[in-house]
Design an enzyme around this catalytic site. Structure first.
Site, PDB file in Angstrom:
ATOM      1  N   ILE A  59      41.509  39.404  44.680  1.00 27.12           N
ATOM      2  CA  ILE A  59      42.658  39.921  45.520  1.00 27.12           C
ATOM      3  C   ILE A  59      42.165  40.847  46.360  1.00 27.12           C
ATOM      4  O   ILE A  59      42.651  40.785  47.481  1.00 27.12           O
ATOM      5  CB  ILE A  59      43.936  40.260  44.654  1.00 27.12           C
ATOM      6  CG1 ILE A  59      44.549  39.026  43.785  1.00 27.12           C
ATOM      7  CG2 ILE A  59      44.878  40.990  45.452  1.00 27.12           C
ATOM      8  CD1 ILE A  59      45.591  39.573  42.859  1.00 27.12           C
ATOM      9  N   SER A 187      49.956  43.413  37.107  1.00 25.71           N
ATOM     10  CA  SER A 187      50.058  42.197  36.375  1.00 25.71           C
ATOM     11  C   SER A 187      51.240  41.575  35.945  1.00 25.71           C
ATOM     12  O   SER A 187      52.157  42.684  35.409  1.00 25.71           O
ATOM     13  CB  SER A 187      48.923  41.999  35.445  1.00 25.71           C
ATOM     14  OG  SER A 187      48.975  40.712  34.934  1.00 25.71           O
ATOM     15  N   TYR A 200      44.634  45.196  27.632  1.00 25.82           N
ATOM     16  CA  TYR A 200      44.734  44.991  29.170  1.00 25.82           C
ATOM     17  C   TYR A 200      46.247  45.089  29.302  1.00 25.82           C
ATOM     18  O   TYR A 200      46.669  45.726  30.232  1.00 25.82           O
ATOM     19  CB  TYR A 200      44.478  43.584  29.505  1.00 25.82           C
ATOM     20  CG  TYR A 200      44.457  43.231  31.041  1.00 25.82           C
ATOM     21  CD1 TYR A 200      43.968  43.809  31.991  1.00 25.82           C
ATOM     22  CD2 TYR A 200      45.715  42.148  31.092  1.00 25.82           C
ATOM     23  CE1 TYR A 200      44.298  43.329  33.493  1.00 25.82           C
ATOM     24  CE2 TYR A 200      45.809  41.873  32.639  1.00 25.82           C
ATOM     25  CZ  TYR A 200      45.235  42.386  33.572  1.00 25.82           C
ATOM     26  OH  TYR A 200      45.700  41.902  34.858  1.00 25.82           O
ATOM     27  N   LYS A 204      48.547  47.864  31.778  1.00 29.77           N
ATOM     28  CA  LYS A 204      49.280  47.533  32.695  1.00 29.77           C
ATOM     29  C   LYS A 204      50.568  48.006  32.589  1.00 29.77           C
ATOM     30  O   LYS A 204      51.366  48.425  33.502  1.00 29.77           O
ATOM     31  CB  LYS A 204      49.306  46.106  32.967  1.00 29.77           C
ATOM     32  CG  LYS A 204      47.828  45.521  33.561  1.00 29.77           C
ATOM     33  CD  LYS A 204      47.577  45.912  34.952  1.00 29.77           C
ATOM     34  CE  LYS A 204      46.088  45.486  35.254  1.00 29.77           C
ATOM     35  NZ  LYS A 204      45.888  46.068  36.732  1.00 29.77           N
TER      36      LYS A 204
END
Length: 336
Positions: A59, A187, A200, A204
């Protein structure tokens, strides 16, 4: 036919149309409205200084390319200087930017002692920072019981504390100018959670809480926008580079990406978010977008569904199959 019946039929048709639009949507309703009726990035983002972390791939790399077409001044940061130089060369091929318009600034987000120096280097080069895009980070593919605690520490240091540190360094400059945009690429795992990525997801979720809190602290600075963007599966190297059960061990292969959103489409929607100062957006194809809505408004049902889907995801992982694609591939939708 009475007026009451006509209104009922009209309402039903409107509901059906909205449902069809939602099933074809690849972003939340506010974002889709902004894409249709909102301000264009080509109008709003020109002549700005944009600092992108994680700009060497995925990205971040695509952001650099699309931003370069808008005539912005770019700061490209990541750990791999050679990859940043490659991205810079490709940006210059657009002919909208000159060599002086792009600063390659290698940066390790986990080395928080370097962030103040890096911020000063950007200000010395361009005199201002209009937009900070917090995009750097890594994912995870491992089960909790198999994973060293060091992996969880590394995920928090990189994804959470590194982003907090850089934001803290840039924010005083924006407060002094009373304007700026801090855009964080989170995310959908910062809204929901999934097996094989507990660390993860935690990092986030932490980012979501931090930036929601920071946004309220900045209420007296209406010229500073905090935008948090939650993409679903996007074509990138995020799985290939993901942590596994050990810090120095990564997945090493990406698997099937055909069911994931094209990176170019995701980045276009990110630019629309920036141009319209949207505070929180979800970007994803179906069924992930629907699952996020279910998680938001029907959490108990979504937790039950996640447990069913999670079993299959873990089985795929243990059998060496891509964790998601074997059961989401039939539902894929590509954006050209």
């Amino acid at each position: 036919m009475t007026w009451g019946l006509l209104l009922a039929v009209f309402a039903l048709l409107l509901l059906v149309v909205q449902l069809l639009r939602f099933l074809r949507a690849d972003g939340d309703l506010s974002l889709m409205w902004a894409e249709w009726q909102g301000r264009r990035p080509e109008w709003e983002l020109t002549d700005m200084v944009v600092w992108v972390t994680g700009a060497s791939s995925g990205i971040g790399e695509e952001l650099a390319y699309q931003l370069s077409k808008l005539g912005v001044s770019l700061v490209l940061s990541a750990r791999r200087a050679n990859e940043l130089e490659r991205v810079k060369r490709k940006c210059l091929e657009n002919d909208n930017l000159k060599e002086k318009d792009i600063l390659v600034l290698p940066l390790d987000l986990t080395n928080t002692n370097s962030h103040e120096v890096a911020t000063k280097a950007v200000l010395q080069e361009f005199g201002k920072i209009d937009i900070l895009v917090n995009n750097g980070g890594r994912s995870q593919r491992s089960l909790l019981l198999d994973t060293n605690l060091d992996v969880y520490k590394e995920l928090m240091d990189l994804n959470y504390l590194g982003t907090v540190s850089l934001t803290k360094c840039v924010l005083p400059h924006m407060i002094e100018r009373k304007q700026g945009k801090i855009v964080t690429i989170n995310s959908l795992m910062g809204v929901m959670s999934a097996p094989l990525a507990s660390g993860y997801c935690a990092s986030k979720h932490a980012l979501r809480g931090f930036f929601n809190g920071l946004r309220t602290e900045l209420a007296t600075y209406p010229g500073i926008t905090i935008s948090t963007i939650y993409p679903g599966p996007v074509q990138s190297n995020i799985v290939k580079n993901a942590f596994t059960e050990e810090v120095r061990k990564s997945v090493g292969c990406e698997g099937d990406q055909s069911f994931k959103m094209a990176t170019s489409r995701c980045v276009r929607l990110i630019l629309i978010t920036m141009a319209n100062d949207l505070k929180e957006v979800w970007i994803s194809d179906q069924p992930f977008l629907l699952m996020t809505y279910l998680g938001q408004y029907m959490p108990t049902f979504m937790l039950w569904l996640s447990s069913k889907l999670g079993k299959r995801r873990i089985e795929n992982f243990k059998n060496g199959v891509d964790a998601d694609s074997s059961y989401f591939k039939p539902l894929k939708k590509k954006h050209e």
